[in-house]
Enzyme design. Structure first.
Site, PDB file in Angstrom:
ATOM      1  N   ASP A  23      12.571  -7.277   1.798  1.00 45.77           N
ATOM      2  CA  ASP A  23      12.286  -8.280   2.829  1.00 45.77           C
ATOM      3  C   ASP A  23      13.516  -8.437   3.723  1.00 45.77           C
ATOM      4  O   ASP A  23      14.449  -9.151   3.378  1.00 45.77           O
ATOM      5  CB  ASP A  23      11.924  -9.597   2.114  1.00 45.77           C
ATOM      6  CG  ASP A  23      11.664 -10.729   3.085  1.00 45.77           C
ATOM      7  OD1 ASP A  23      11.623 -10.465   4.312  1.00 45.77           O
ATOM      8  OD2 ASP A  23      11.506 -11.874   2.626  1.00 45.77           O
ATOM      9  N   ASP A 100       0.403   6.616   4.651  1.00 44.13           N
ATOM     10  CA  ASP A 100      -0.893   6.527   3.988  1.00 44.13           C
ATOM     11  C   ASP A 100      -1.958   6.528   5.075  1.00 44.13           C
ATOM     12  O   ASP A 100      -1.870   5.748   6.029  1.00 44.13           O
ATOM     13  CB  ASP A 100      -0.951   5.202   3.209  1.00 44.13           C
ATOM     14  CG  ASP A 100      -1.813   5.294   1.975  1.00 44.13           C
ATOM     15  OD1 ASP A 100      -2.901   5.882   2.075  1.00 44.13           O
ATOM     16  OD2 ASP A 100      -1.403   4.770   0.926  1.00 44.13           O
ATOM     17  N   ASP A 201      -6.149   8.612   1.718  1.00 46.60           N
ATOM     18  CA  ASP A 201      -6.753   7.629   0.838  1.00 46.60           C
ATOM     19  C   ASP A 201      -8.203   7.999   0.516  1.00 46.60           C
ATOM     20  O   ASP A 201      -8.957   8.414   1.403  1.00 46.60           O
ATOM     21  CB  ASP A 201      -6.723   6.267   1.559  1.00 46.60           C
ATOM     22  CG  ASP A 201      -7.257   5.142   0.707  1.00 46.60           C
ATOM     23  OD1 ASP A 201      -6.637   4.863  -0.329  1.00 46.60           O
ATOM     24  OD2 ASP A 201      -8.288   4.539   1.068  1.00 46.60           O
ATOM     25  N   GLU A 280      -5.562  11.546  -2.427  1.00 42.81           N
ATOM     26  CA  GLU A 280      -5.776  10.597  -3.515  1.00 42.81           C
ATOM     27  C   GLU A 280      -7.040  11.008  -4.258  1.00 42.81           C
ATOM     28  O   GLU A 280      -8.119  10.437  -4.083  1.00 42.81           O
ATOM     29  CB  GLU A 280      -5.921   9.163  -2.995  1.00 42.81           C
ATOM     30  CG  GLU A 280      -5.809   8.161  -4.130  1.00 42.81           C
ATOM     31  CD  GLU A 280      -6.786   7.002  -4.074  1.00 42.81           C
ATOM     32  OE1 GLU A 280      -6.860   6.263  -5.062  1.00 42.81           O
ATOM     33  OE2 GLU A 280      -7.502   6.841  -3.069  1.00 42.81           O
ATOM     34  N   HIS A 337       0.245   1.872  -7.064  1.00 39.63           N
ATOM     35  CA  HIS A 337      -0.072   0.471  -6.747  1.00 39.63           C
ATOM     36  C   HIS A 337      -1.464   0.038  -7.196  1.00 39.63           C
ATOM     37  O   HIS A 337      -1.862  -1.091  -6.939  1.00 39.63           O
ATOM     38  CB  HIS A 337       0.054   0.280  -5.236  1.00 39.63           C
ATOM     39  CG  HIS A 337      -1.014   1.048  -4.511  1.00 39.63           C
ATOM     40  ND1 HIS A 337      -1.049   2.434  -4.511  1.00 39.63           N
ATOM     41  CD2 HIS A 337      -2.105   0.643  -3.833  1.00 39.63           C
ATOM     42  CE1 HIS A 337      -2.124   2.826  -3.843  1.00 39.63           C
ATOM     43  NE2 HIS A 337      -2.772   1.767  -3.418  1.00 39.63           N
ATOM     44  N   ASP A 338      -2.232   0.946  -7.788  1.00 35.03           N
ATOM     45  CA  ASP A 338      -3.566   0.581  -8.288  1.00 35.03           C
ATOM     46  C   ASP A 338      -3.593   0.518  -9.812  1.00 35.03           C
ATOM     47  O   ASP A 338      -4.635   0.206 -10.396  1.00 35.03           O
ATOM     48  CB  ASP A 338      -4.608   1.632  -7.864  1.00 35.03           C
ATOM     49  CG  ASP A 338      -4.871   1.629  -6.369  1.00 35.03           C
ATOM     50  OD1 ASP A 338      -4.774   0.552  -5.748  1.00 35.03           O
ATOM     51  OD2 ASP A 338      -5.179   2.708  -5.828  1.00 35.03           O
TER      52      ASP A 338
HETATM   53  C1  NOJ Z   1      -7.397   3.651  -2.811  1.00 36.86           C
HETATM   54  C2  NOJ Z   1      -6.207   2.774  -2.642  1.00 36.86           C
HETATM   55  O1  NOJ Z   1      -5.149   3.293  -3.417  1.00 36.86           O
HETATM   56  C3  NOJ Z   1      -6.622   1.388  -3.054  1.00 36.86           C
HETATM   57  O2  NOJ Z   1      -5.525   0.517  -3.139  1.00 36.86           O
HETATM   58  C4  NOJ Z   1      -7.655   0.905  -2.072  1.00 36.86           C
HETATM   59  O3  NOJ Z   1      -8.167  -0.342  -2.515  1.00 36.86           O
HETATM   60  C5  NOJ Z   1      -8.830   1.886  -1.942  1.00 36.86           C
HETATM   61  N1  NOJ Z   1      -8.400   3.254  -1.883  1.00 36.86           N
HETATM   62  C6  NOJ Z   1      -9.626   1.607  -0.701  1.00 36.86           C
HETATM   63  O4  NOJ Z   1      -8.903   1.971   0.430  1.00 36.86           O
END
Ligand code: NOJ
Length: 569
Positions: A23, A100, A201, A280, A337-338
């Site tokens: 930040d 991304d 993505d 991805e 991050h998921d």
């Molecule tokens: C994959 C991304 O990594 C995730 O964070 C996102 O919610 C979905 N695609 C939809 O864009």
């Protein structure tokens, strides 16, 4: 002639989650000024490239994966000039920058969608997937993967639009050539600015079956949720959620046309020197013929376990490496991050620190390009939010309601499940110091997600920098060993002791260098005789997780639990 490798084959990537990384202006949200300030840190860590999760203007219904302008920077992250400065400074340090790219959908606030929804005959109507309903019902029985119907009725024209993800993320109609052109223009905008490539993505969701057939599955998304929840809480429960999900979403993913599109996008980036496309997806078919679709596709199956055992890693590699098309380059990761943070995901509660070290060694010594996720280098852990008002991932409030409704659970239980199902837990701000807000933002500021208070327990950058034995310095040391060892980066891979239950043992060899990698992935002490298998009686230790002499005899090699040893032979 010596084979020439591309930068993305030797690079170690580091994923930056921009909202949570640094930040710079003290408003509780990460930004480009902050990222620029941390480039020296990234350089000293020893990474070669960053992938930045979406940095575009966005209403943030899916934390930036709902883009409302593909050619700008979210105001809370700064300006285009801030981005340019970041890019230039990164390049000056030899760090590549990959963005991304969200292809499947835009935000419902994107100008294209606002136009598209405005009337049935708007020129952009066909840029999205609009259908009439039937008897007050959606066009078919498809679900959104985030819950509920995939169709949202828009009262302006009384038609439904399709959304694979949240309803704030309408799917683009990629069969419309104007859509393709507009998105390619967006790609060129950033390529012209000098970015080094894109992480694409959700590529599997870009096309849907054209005639929109109903799913024939005899179970619902709610059924899957119930079974999944039971399976999480009772490990005895056998349940292959991924397989059932694929059946349910059969007509919504991996549809014809996708590989032609990947080829086309590849041709676009190939007009620019040395750019990369990363998908991805785990589907090796996205490598195309090995050189005409995506250059990197994640080996997600590697992380689909609670424990990286020697057997697991060996069989993953056997399967994966043999399924790649000729010329394709592997790509490994253990978190993003998921997903649950690596430290939390693979920790067994007793040996978490040693496991994190052994697992990093797996990631950095297997063939392929490794991806790290910001914060894993200091052992950041998942942080479970404690009240529904704190949720920022829209999936959690949905689950909070759903769980009470479907499972009859109390608000307390539903809260736990919602925090666990959502992704805020792995997206909390980076812990820079042992100071208020973990040094991410000034003390008086409320950060966009709470900072995990365990920054006070040594999980912060500043304290780990000073401790030669810290996880951070272990990451640095191993990254530098990798960088100096061509065999670990480019080398062939040969498993030794392919049945050993505890230790993962393999050779990596390239030109003059042969590395012997020994990683004990168990809590057992072991003594190994490696002489016959590798043809050497001793080896020079180029990396060790434990203090060891420079050379070790290989006939009676003692290996501690979770020890990592890398030798030059
Ligand atoms: C994959 C991304 O990594 C995730 O964070 C996102 O919610 C979905 N695609 C939809 O864009």
């Amino acid at each position: 002639m010596m084979k020439e490798y591309k930068w993305w084959q030797s690079a170690v990537f580091y994923q930056i989650y921009p909202r949570s990384f640094a930040d710079g202006n003290g408003d509780g949200i990460g930004d480009f000024v902050g990222m620029t300030q941390k480039l020296d840190y990234l350089q000293s860590l020893g990474v070669d490239a960053v992938w930045i999760s979406p940095h575009y203007p966005s209403p943030q219904c899916d934390c930036g994966y709902d883009v409302s302008d593909y050619c700008d920077v979210a105001p809370e992250y700064g300006t285009l000039d801030d981005f340019r400065t970041f890019l230039e400074e990164a390049h000056q340090r030899g760090i590549k920058v990959v963005l991304d790219l969200v292809l499947n959908h835009t935000s419902d606030q994107h100008a294209w969608f606002l136009e598209s929804r405005s009337s049935l005959d708007n020129p952009k109507r066909d840029w999205y997937i609009w259908r009439k309903g039937q008897d007050g019902q959606p066009p078919n029985n498809w679900y959104s993967t985030f819950g509920g119907s995939a169709w949202e009725l828009d009262p302006q024209t009384n038609e439904y639009y399709y959304h694979m993800f949240f309803k704030g993320q309408p799917d683009l109609n990629w069969r419309n050539p104007e859509v393709k052109q507009a998105m390619v223009n967006g790609m060129r905008f950033w390529l012209d600015l000098g970015v080094d490539g894109f992480r694409l993505d959700a590529v599997g969701t870009i096309f849907e079956a054209e005639d929109l057939p109903n799913s024939q599955c005899d179970y619902t998304l709610d059924d899957l949720y119930i079974r999944q929840t039971k399976a999480i809480e009772d490990p005895g429960e056998k349940f292959d959620g991924g397989k059932l999900w694929l059946e349910l979403f059969k007509y919504q993913v991996e549809q014809p046309g996708i590989h032609e599109l990947m080829c086309e996008l590849r041709q676009v980036v190939d007009e620019y020197p040395d750019r990369v496309l990363i998908g991805e997806t785990e589907g090796v078919d996205y490598y195309g013929n090995g050189d005409n679709e995506l250059q990197l596709v994640f080996n997600f199956p590697l992380m689909a376990t609670h424990q990286l055992t020697a057997d697991w890693v060996r069989s993953n590699q056997k399967e994966r490496l043999s399924s790649l098309p000729r010329g394709a380059w592997p790509c490994n990761t253990l978190g993003n991050h998921d997903k649950t943070r690596v430290f939390t995901h693979f920790g067994d509660g007793r040996h978490n620190h040693s496991i994190a070290r052994a697992n990093l060694a797996v990631l950095l010594t297997l063939p392929g390009t490794p991806f790290l996720y910001n914060g894993e280098e200091i052992g950041m852990t998942d942080f479970m939010l404690e009240s529904p008002g704190q949720f920022r991932d829209s999936y959690s409030p949905f689950i909070y309601q759903k769980d009470q409704e479907l499972m009859g659970s109390s608000p307390e239980i539903a809260l736990k499940r919602a925090a666990n199902a959502g992704r805020d837990r792995c997206r909390t701000p980076m812990q820079w110091e042992n100071a208020a807000n973990g040094g991410f933002s000034p003390a008086e500021v409320q950060t966009w997600l709470p900072v995990n208070p365990n920054y006070q327990e040594g999980i912060n950058v500043a304290e780990q920098e000073l401790d030669s034995d810290s996880l951070l310095n272990y990451y640095r040391h191993l990254l530098s060993t990798r960088r100096m060892s061509p065999a670990l980066v480019f080398g062939g891979y040969r498993t030794l002791f392919s049945k050993d239950p505890d230790c993962l043992i393999f050779l990596r060899y390239y030109q003059e260098q042969t590395c012997l990698v020994v990683i004990n992935l168990s809590s057992q002490r072991r003594t190994l005789d490696l002489v016959a298998a590798c043809g050497h009686s001793e080896g020079k230790v180029i990396f060790g997780s434990h203090t060891r002499p420079d050379r070790l005899a290989l006939d009676d090699l003692f290996v501690s639990p979770y020890e990592v040893l890398i030798f030059n032979l």
